[in-house]
Design a protein around this motif. Structure first.
Motif, PDB file in Angstrom:
ATOM      1  N   UNK A 202      -5.407   8.667 -15.605  1.00  0.00           N
ATOM      2  CA  UNK A 202      -4.082   9.203 -15.224  1.00  0.00           C
ATOM      3  C   UNK A 202      -3.736   8.677 -14.066  1.00  0.00           C
ATOM      4  N   UNK A 203      -4.476   9.148 -12.769  1.00  0.00           N
ATOM      5  CA  UNK A 203      -4.043   8.727 -11.682  1.00  0.00           C
ATOM      6  C   UNK A 203      -3.963   7.358 -11.312  1.00  0.00           C
ATOM      7  N   UNK A 204      -4.769   6.450 -12.095  1.00  0.00           N
ATOM      8  CA  UNK A 204      -4.761   5.023 -12.087  1.00  0.00           C
ATOM      9  C   UNK A 204      -3.404   4.656 -12.620  1.00  0.00           C
ATOM     10  N   UNK A 205      -3.208   5.193 -13.701  1.00  0.00           N
ATOM     11  CA  UNK A 205      -1.822   4.553 -14.562  1.00  0.00           C
ATOM     12  C   UNK A 205      -0.640   5.023 -13.631  1.00  0.00           C
TER      13      UNK A 205
ATOM     14  N   UNK B 295       3.874   2.818 -11.176  1.00  0.00           N
ATOM     15  CA  UNK B 295       5.117   2.594  -9.940  1.00  0.00           C
ATOM     16  C   UNK B 295       5.143   1.185  -9.655  1.00  0.00           C
ATOM     17  N   UNK B 296       3.766   0.556  -9.386  1.00  0.00           N
ATOM     18  CA  UNK B 296       3.510  -0.942  -8.827  1.00  0.00           C
ATOM     19  C   UNK B 296       4.358  -1.692  -9.574  1.00  0.00           C
ATOM     20  N   UNK B 297       4.015  -1.394 -10.957  1.00  0.00           N
ATOM     21  CA  UNK B 297       4.709  -2.203 -11.842  1.00  0.00           C
ATOM     22  C   UNK B 297       6.298  -2.393 -11.785  1.00  0.00           C
ATOM     23  N   UNK B 298       6.823  -1.341 -11.405  1.00  0.00           N
ATOM     24  CA  UNK B 298       8.169  -1.160 -11.575  1.00  0.00           C
ATOM     25  C   UNK B 298       8.729  -1.878 -10.169  1.00  0.00           C
TER      26      UNK B 298
ATOM     27  N   UNK C  73       7.087  -4.837  -1.148  1.00  0.00           N
ATOM     28  CA  UNK C  73       5.637  -5.680  -1.308  1.00  0.00           C
ATOM     29  C   UNK C  73       4.675  -4.814  -0.912  1.00  0.00           C
ATOM     30  N   UNK C  74       4.737  -4.117   0.265  1.00  0.00           N
ATOM     31  CA  UNK C  74       3.742  -3.307   0.883  1.00  0.00           C
ATOM     32  C   UNK C  74       3.482  -1.999   0.412  1.00  0.00           C
TER      33      UNK C  74
ATOM     34  N   UNK D 297      -0.208  -1.173  -1.580  1.00  0.00           N
ATOM     35  CA  UNK D 297      -0.783   0.233  -1.333  1.00  0.00           C
ATOM     36  C   UNK D 297      -1.069   0.747  -2.551  1.00  0.00           C
ATOM     37  N   UNK D 298      -0.122   1.103  -3.511  1.00  0.00           N
ATOM     38  CA  UNK D 298      -0.215   1.642  -4.738  1.00  0.00           C
ATOM     39  C   UNK D 298      -1.324   1.110  -5.436  1.00  0.00           C
TER      40      UNK D 298
END
Lengths: 289, 289
Positions: B202-205, B210-213, B253-254, B258-259
């Motif tokens: 869950x945490x990973x996803x 968010x990184x994906x978006x 990008x940063x 981080x995410x």
């Protein structure tokens, strides 16, 4: 007696639908979902509740699939009414969702109402046995999808795109998907929940579904738009083949009556216990909306 | 190594999707369903297959929910692209469904693709334990519906209707629904099937989604339309708030980097076994389409 039972069932379903919608976020799509699922005869939900009662299933459980099938039915109406589909302005005497809000809201509200149907039948409170919940979800998907309701819609679209009107067997196949599949799922649901034989209810629902569609075609010719709550005379105006155009008005009425008799006979194994569903079948061809 | 795994997963999902579609009736809606579900990166399906592998679940089972989530994802794209929604002409470098066929076909094909998603996760071959199938169906409904993906869409629509651009917390909430909910369901599915703890996934996803978006927003600014396979620069053209408009290109990008680091750390409990999912997270921000 049946109409009172239907009203009671409709009130219980409306109340449960309201409860499950209460937690939704305050966005127009959620309002549109409430609006689109607030009314209707609730015939499908009634079939779930009544077949469940006949199999000794607690109404506190059966209300979940009863509300679920009404959510799926509501989704199909919202998308049916879209400008690119039937382009209807009125449904149940009220503006359709895309008229009251807009088209994107109608697309999304329909989408989420379909999802909600699955959420309700898969809810643990629907049935303590997860095998029943999984079976209800699987059969609902089969009834609603590209071999069921959507197939009926697709055949309807294909028919409108050709100049050759459909014959009786084609229109019967179309109806078996478009309205028959959800009606059948509804009638069978109680037997699934109670671990009973679905066969008598399957036969009942097949006859009932066809009678229901024939009655709809008759209403499109004879109905009072105020009572029906939507435009009538659309099919004839489009030169679309219907049970009335194929069988004539009298022929269609006779056929519907015969189907209702067959539906009632299919319930013989239930004896007196099947009486409410027999009355439901008679109601379907006597209704005025 | 990850990209090879993704390709292998995509091929398996494509094959399974083809099989389940093979039995569909010969109507344009079914053709459109095949067309809309034939391509894509299959990231969501990959997450299902890989999380299942990490929990010792047989791929012959996991392919069902992997294909199911891709069907639901395909439905969301078909409806997103509709003229009344994003009005897109191209998807994955090909004409969108309503351009290749017409709008009613796109509405119905999307509807039936959603239904198919539930049919696949509820299929007995998906898992021998019906409690797992019922749980997959229930959680999928919650992820896709008016508290998940459709809520994200609804918030997106509401944002477009106002002159005040969204802030960072609002856009994060929007994304958590719009793309996050299905990504999370996918990553969690393997733990659900294997009876493991879903929390690390869950945490990973959540981080990954968010990184994906953010990566999507960056591609909308920096991407090559030929590589991306759809129009780019649309968000800026509409004056729409994105992670790039709010954080700047470098800041976005940063943030994405981080995410991804946080997503990788979330997989610590899996040790080496989590390596493919870590690579998947890195891929998400390095992809060009």
């Amino acid at each position: 007696m049946f109409e009172e039972g239907l009203r009671t069932a409709a009130a219980a379903i409306r109340q449960h639908m309201k409860q499950v919608m209460d937690g939704l976020p305050a966005v127009p799509v959620a309002e549109a979902m409430r609006y689109a699922s607030a009314g209707g005869k609730r015939l499908r939900g009634y079939l779930v509740l009544e077949s469940a009662r006949m199999h000794g299933v607690d109404e506190a459980q059966a209300i979940w699939p009863a509300t679920g099938i009404e959510a799926v039915h509501a989704y199909s109406l919202v998308h049916d009414d879209l400008p690119s589909m039937d382009d209807d302005d009125l449904r149940r005497g009220q503006p359709t969702v895309h008229r009251r809000w807009d088209e994107p809201t109608a697309v999304l509200a329909g989408d989420a109402l379909q999802t909600l149907g699955f959420e309700l039948v898969a809810n643990p409170q629907c049935h303590p046995d997860p095998a029943v919940r999984a079976e209800l979800a699987l059969t609902l998907a089969r009834a609603a999808g590209a071999r069921g309701m959507v197939l009926g819609q697709a055949l309807d679209m294909a028919a409108e795109a050709t100049d050759t009107p459909l014959g009786l067997s084609e229109i019967t196949a179309l109806q078996a998907g478009k309205t028959g599949a959800l009606i059948r799922w509804s009638a069978e649901a109680g037997a699934r929940m109670g671990g009973g034989d679905v066969a008598p209810l399957t036969l009942y629902a097949e006859k009932l579904g066809l009678a229901f569609q024939i009655a709809d075609d008759i209403l499109d010719v004879e109905g009072d738009p105020d009572a029906v709550g939507k435009a009538v005379g659309k099919d004839a105006g489009r030169g679309k083949a219907t049970f009335v155009s194929l069988l004539g008005l009298d022929g269609a009425k006779k056929r519907a009556t015969l189907l209702v008799d067959e539906a009632c006979t299919a319930l013989d194994p239930y004896g007196e216990e099947g009486e409410n569903l027999r009355q439901a079948a008679r109601f379907v061809i006597s209704r005025r909306n």
